[in-house]
Enzyme design. Structure first.
Site, PDB file in Angstrom:
ATOM      1  N   ALA A  11     -17.337  -1.970 -32.358  1.00  0.00           N
ATOM      2  CA  ALA A  11     -15.919  -1.621 -32.563  1.00  0.00           C
ATOM      3  C   ALA A  11     -15.643  -0.120 -32.439  1.00  0.00           C
ATOM      4  O   ALA A  11     -14.510   0.283 -32.198  1.00  0.00           O
ATOM      5  CB  ALA A  11     -15.461  -2.123 -33.933  1.00  0.00           C
ATOM      6  N   THR A 101     -23.516  -5.978 -21.122  1.00  0.00           N
ATOM      7  CA  THR A 101     -24.289  -6.309 -19.922  1.00  0.00           C
ATOM      8  C   THR A 101     -25.780  -6.020 -20.149  1.00  0.00           C
ATOM      9  O   THR A 101     -26.164  -5.527 -21.208  1.00  0.00           O
ATOM     10  CB  THR A 101     -23.762  -5.530 -18.705  1.00  0.00           C
ATOM     11  OG1 THR A 101     -23.734  -4.142 -19.047  1.00  0.00           O
ATOM     12  CG2 THR A 101     -22.375  -5.982 -18.330  1.00  0.00           C
ATOM     13  N   PRO A 126     -20.340 -11.018 -17.594  1.00  0.00           N
ATOM     14  CA  PRO A 126     -20.660  -9.637 -17.224  1.00  0.00           C
ATOM     15  C   PRO A 126     -19.438  -8.863 -16.760  1.00  0.00           C
ATOM     16  O   PRO A 126     -19.479  -7.637 -16.691  1.00  0.00           O
ATOM     17  CB  PRO A 126     -21.685  -9.783 -16.104  1.00  0.00           C
ATOM     18  CG  PRO A 126     -21.603 -11.182 -15.635  1.00  0.00           C
ATOM     19  CD  PRO A 126     -21.001 -12.005 -16.726  1.00  0.00           C
ATOM     20  N   HIS A 155     -20.108   3.016 -11.308  1.00  0.00           N
ATOM     21  CA  HIS A 155     -19.661   3.051 -12.699  1.00  0.00           C
ATOM     22  C   HIS A 155     -19.701   4.481 -13.245  1.00  0.00           C
ATOM     23  O   HIS A 155     -20.370   5.349 -12.690  1.00  0.00           O
ATOM     24  CB  HIS A 155     -20.553   2.158 -13.574  1.00  0.00           C
ATOM     25  CG  HIS A 155     -20.234   0.704 -13.435  1.00  0.00           C
ATOM     26  ND1 HIS A 155     -20.731  -0.066 -12.405  1.00  0.00           N
ATOM     27  CD2 HIS A 155     -19.450  -0.114 -14.184  1.00  0.00           C
ATOM     28  CE1 HIS A 155     -20.264  -1.303 -12.536  1.00  0.00           C
ATOM     29  NE2 HIS A 155     -19.497  -1.359 -13.603  1.00  0.00           N
ATOM     30  N   LYS A 159     -22.861   4.690 -18.411  1.00  0.00           N
ATOM     31  CA  LYS A 159     -23.413   3.328 -18.366  1.00  0.00           C
ATOM     32  C   LYS A 159     -24.935   3.415 -18.337  1.00  0.00           C
ATOM     33  O   LYS A 159     -25.498   4.157 -17.532  1.00  0.00           O
ATOM     34  CB  LYS A 159     -22.880   2.596 -17.126  1.00  0.00           C
ATOM     35  CG  LYS A 159     -23.315   1.140 -17.060  1.00  0.00           C
ATOM     36  CD  LYS A 159     -22.572   0.396 -15.977  1.00  0.00           C
ATOM     37  CE  LYS A 159     -23.077  -1.016 -15.796  1.00  0.00           C
ATOM     38  NZ  LYS A 159     -22.940  -1.857 -16.968  1.00  0.00           N
TER      39      LYS A 159
HETATM   40  P1  NAP Z   1     -20.252   2.307 -25.899  1.00  0.00           P
HETATM   41  O1  NAP Z   1     -19.012   3.135 -25.905  1.00  0.00           O
HETATM   42  O2  NAP Z   1     -21.595   2.979 -25.943  1.00  0.00           O
HETATM   43  O3  NAP Z   1     -20.113   1.307 -27.137  1.00  0.00           O
HETATM   44  C1  NAP Z   1     -21.127   0.500 -27.623  1.00  0.00           C
HETATM   45  C2  NAP Z   1     -21.083   0.656 -29.156  1.00  0.00           C
HETATM   46  O4  NAP Z   1     -21.820  -0.398 -29.770  1.00  0.00           O
HETATM   47  C3  NAP Z   1     -21.727   1.983 -29.609  1.00  0.00           C
HETATM   48  O5  NAP Z   1     -20.965   2.579 -30.624  1.00  0.00           O
HETATM   49  C4  NAP Z   1     -23.072   1.470 -30.107  1.00  0.00           C
HETATM   50  O6  NAP Z   1     -23.717   2.334 -31.006  1.00  0.00           O
HETATM   51  C5  NAP Z   1     -22.646   0.194 -30.781  1.00  0.00           C
HETATM   52  N1  NAP Z   1     -23.765  -0.658 -31.161  1.00  0.00           N
HETATM   53  C6  NAP Z   1     -25.045  -0.640 -30.678  1.00  0.00           C
HETATM   54  N2  NAP Z   1     -25.771  -1.571 -31.310  1.00  0.00           N
HETATM   55  C7  NAP Z   1     -24.959  -2.205 -32.187  1.00  0.00           C
HETATM   56  C8  NAP Z   1     -25.146  -3.263 -33.120  1.00  0.00           C
HETATM   57  N3  NAP Z   1     -26.334  -3.832 -33.301  1.00  0.00           N
HETATM   58  N4  NAP Z   1     -24.096  -3.692 -33.849  1.00  0.00           N
HETATM   59  C9  NAP Z   1     -22.903  -3.107 -33.705  1.00  0.00           C
HETATM   60  N5  NAP Z   1     -22.664  -2.080 -32.851  1.00  0.00           N
HETATM   61  C10 NAP Z   1     -23.681  -1.633 -32.096  1.00  0.00           C
HETATM   62  O7  NAP Z   1     -20.290   1.334 -24.654  1.00  0.00           O
HETATM   63  P2  NAP Z   1     -19.037   0.654 -23.882  1.00  0.00           P
HETATM   64  O8  NAP Z   1     -18.642   1.489 -22.725  1.00  0.00           O
HETATM   65  O9  NAP Z   1     -18.008   0.258 -24.890  1.00  0.00           O
HETATM   66  O10 NAP Z   1     -19.754  -0.626 -23.269  1.00  0.00           O
HETATM   67  C11 NAP Z   1     -20.326  -1.602 -24.114  1.00  0.00           C
HETATM   68  C12 NAP Z   1     -20.972  -2.674 -23.252  1.00  0.00           C
HETATM   69  O11 NAP Z   1     -19.953  -3.405 -22.574  1.00  0.00           O
HETATM   70  C13 NAP Z   1     -21.917  -2.176 -22.164  1.00  0.00           C
HETATM   71  O12 NAP Z   1     -23.014  -3.067 -22.058  1.00  0.00           O
HETATM   72  C14 NAP Z   1     -21.074  -2.245 -20.907  1.00  0.00           C
HETATM   73  O13 NAP Z   1     -21.853  -2.388 -19.725  1.00  0.00           O
HETATM   74  C15 NAP Z   1     -20.294  -3.494 -21.205  1.00  0.00           C
HETATM   75  N6  NAP Z   1     -19.039  -3.682 -20.451  1.00  0.00           N
HETATM   76  C16 NAP Z   1     -18.751  -4.947 -20.100  1.00  0.00           C
HETATM   77  C17 NAP Z   1     -17.567  -5.233 -19.472  1.00  0.00           C
HETATM   78  C18 NAP Z   1     -17.244  -6.673 -19.141  1.00  0.00           C
HETATM   79  O14 NAP Z   1     -16.174  -6.927 -18.571  1.00  0.00           O
HETATM   80  N7  NAP Z   1     -18.101  -7.622 -19.499  1.00  0.00           N
HETATM   81  C19 NAP Z   1     -16.659  -4.201 -19.174  1.00  0.00           C
HETATM   82  C20 NAP Z   1     -16.983  -2.911 -19.541  1.00  0.00           C
HETATM   83  C21 NAP Z   1     -18.181  -2.657 -20.206  1.00  0.00           C
HETATM   84  P3  NAP Z   1     -25.043   3.186 -30.496  1.00  0.00           P
HETATM   85  O15 NAP Z   1     -24.522   4.362 -29.785  1.00  0.00           O
HETATM   86  O16 NAP Z   1     -25.729   3.508 -31.809  1.00  0.00           O
HETATM   87  O17 NAP Z   1     -25.894   2.294 -29.646  1.00  0.00           O
END
Ligand code: NAP
Length: 268
Positions: A11, A101, A126, A155, A159
């Site tokens: 979140a 992902t 994904p 990207h 990422k």
């Molecule tokens: P982000 O800004 O790094 O956010 C991920 C967050 O989750 C970080 O604050 C992270 O903390 C936290 N986290 C890690 N482990 C956790 C746990 N066990 N419980 C709760 N929170 C935890 O990344 P983002 O850009 O939002 O992307 C998140 C993911 O979504 C990536 O895998 C990305 O490739 C994917 N994505 C998917 C789509 C889709 O359409 N499916 C679209 C965009 C992005 P830490 O920094 O401590 O790890």
């Protein structure tokens, strides 16, 4: 009608924040939990620049998830934590909707077993952007006529996984609809990796640059012509209609659904 209770893990992250905002703005959904390893004890409403909602960001544990009585857990975290989060979710009786992902085929088989054992359901996609789902579907049609295809995915530089889950899924869909194998030849590589990574005889090239969000081109080669199918997400809001669709559908589906296209009526 009772609102569907939704919690979000990740979140505090970029995607997680967008999901929290979208859930808050949906009349049929109720944001009841926010989990992240950052921003702990901060109110999620205040974090989003809104009013205090009385929902503190917590570590995701079976106890904290059960306490918020969520029906659905949306996960946008990291490839390192997503499996653990799905396990917690299913063991707590909460249906996961996963956008994180980096989930492999082997992981999917395991997750599918967990989902079946729990008697619940789950969605893993994904790419939640509807345009990206169409790009993949159109690609799986194009390959019937153009067996040679390469993928370029682009990207933002934050990422951490490569190639993207979307690129791998696209390669999967192309390979399973291919009627003719592309010809392979020996190549003289002057630098290792010059031709990208290869899955199912499809070359995948990953670009990571500041300024990009999520973009992909699939280029098909044919006699004297190429066909390019391209999708661009310019903003994280592009993923939200797909996420909300999955959140609303997950309580009424059975087992694990992998890919948003399987929740849409895409008869072409
Ligand atoms: P982000 O800004 O790094 O956010 C991920 C967050 O989750 C970080 O604050 C992270 O903390 C936290 N986290 C890690 N482990 C956790 C746990 N066990 N419980 C709760 N929170 C935890 O990344 P983002 O850009 O939002 O992307 C998140 C993911 O979504 C990536 O895998 C990305 O490739 C994917 N994505 C998917 C789509 C889709 O359409 N499916 C679209 C965009 C992005 P830490 O920094 O401590 O790890």
């Amino acid at each position: 009608m009772e609102k569907l209770r939704v919690a979000v893990s990740g979140a505090f992250g970029r995607m997680g924040r967008e999901v929290c905002r979208t859930v808050l703005d949906d009349d049929n959904l109720d944001l009841v939990g926010a989990f992240d390893s950052h921003g702990k004890e901060n109110d999620i409403g205040l974090e989003l620049g809104r009013r205090n909602l009385g929902i503190k960001i917590k570590e995701l544990t079976p106890k904290s998830l059960e306490e918020c009585r969520a029906k659905v857990l949306v996960d946008f975290t990291t490839p390192m934590s997503v499996l653990h989060n799905i396990d917690i979710s299913l063991k707590s009786g909460v249906r996961p909707v996963v956008g994180t992902t980096g989930i492999t085929h082997v992981d999917l088989t395991r997750i599918s077993e967990w989902v079946d054992r729990s008697g619940l359901s789950a969605v893993i996609a994904p790419n939640f952007a509807l345009g990206a789902v169409l790009m993949m579907t159109f690609s799986s049609i194009a390959v019937r006529y153009f067996p040679q295809a390469e993928i370029i995915e682009m990207h933002h530089d934050q990422k951490i996984d490569a190639p993207s889950g979307t690129a791998l899924k696209t390669a999967d869909m192309i390979a399973s609809n291919r009627q003719e194998e592309p010809l392979e030849k020996d190549e003289l590589l002057k630098l290792p990796g010059a031709r990208g990574a290869v899955q199912d005889k499809i070359h995948i090239h990953s670009i990571r640059l500041n300024g990009l969000i999520a973009h992909q081109e699939v280029i098909f080669g044919g006699l004297g012509q190429t066909l390019t199918i391209r999708h661009d997400s310019y903003d994280r809001s592009s993923f939200m209609p797909g996420v909300i669709l999955a959140v609303k559908k997950v309580p009424v589906i059975k087992g694990l659904v992998y890919g948003l296209e399987n929740l849409l009526d895409l008869q072409i």
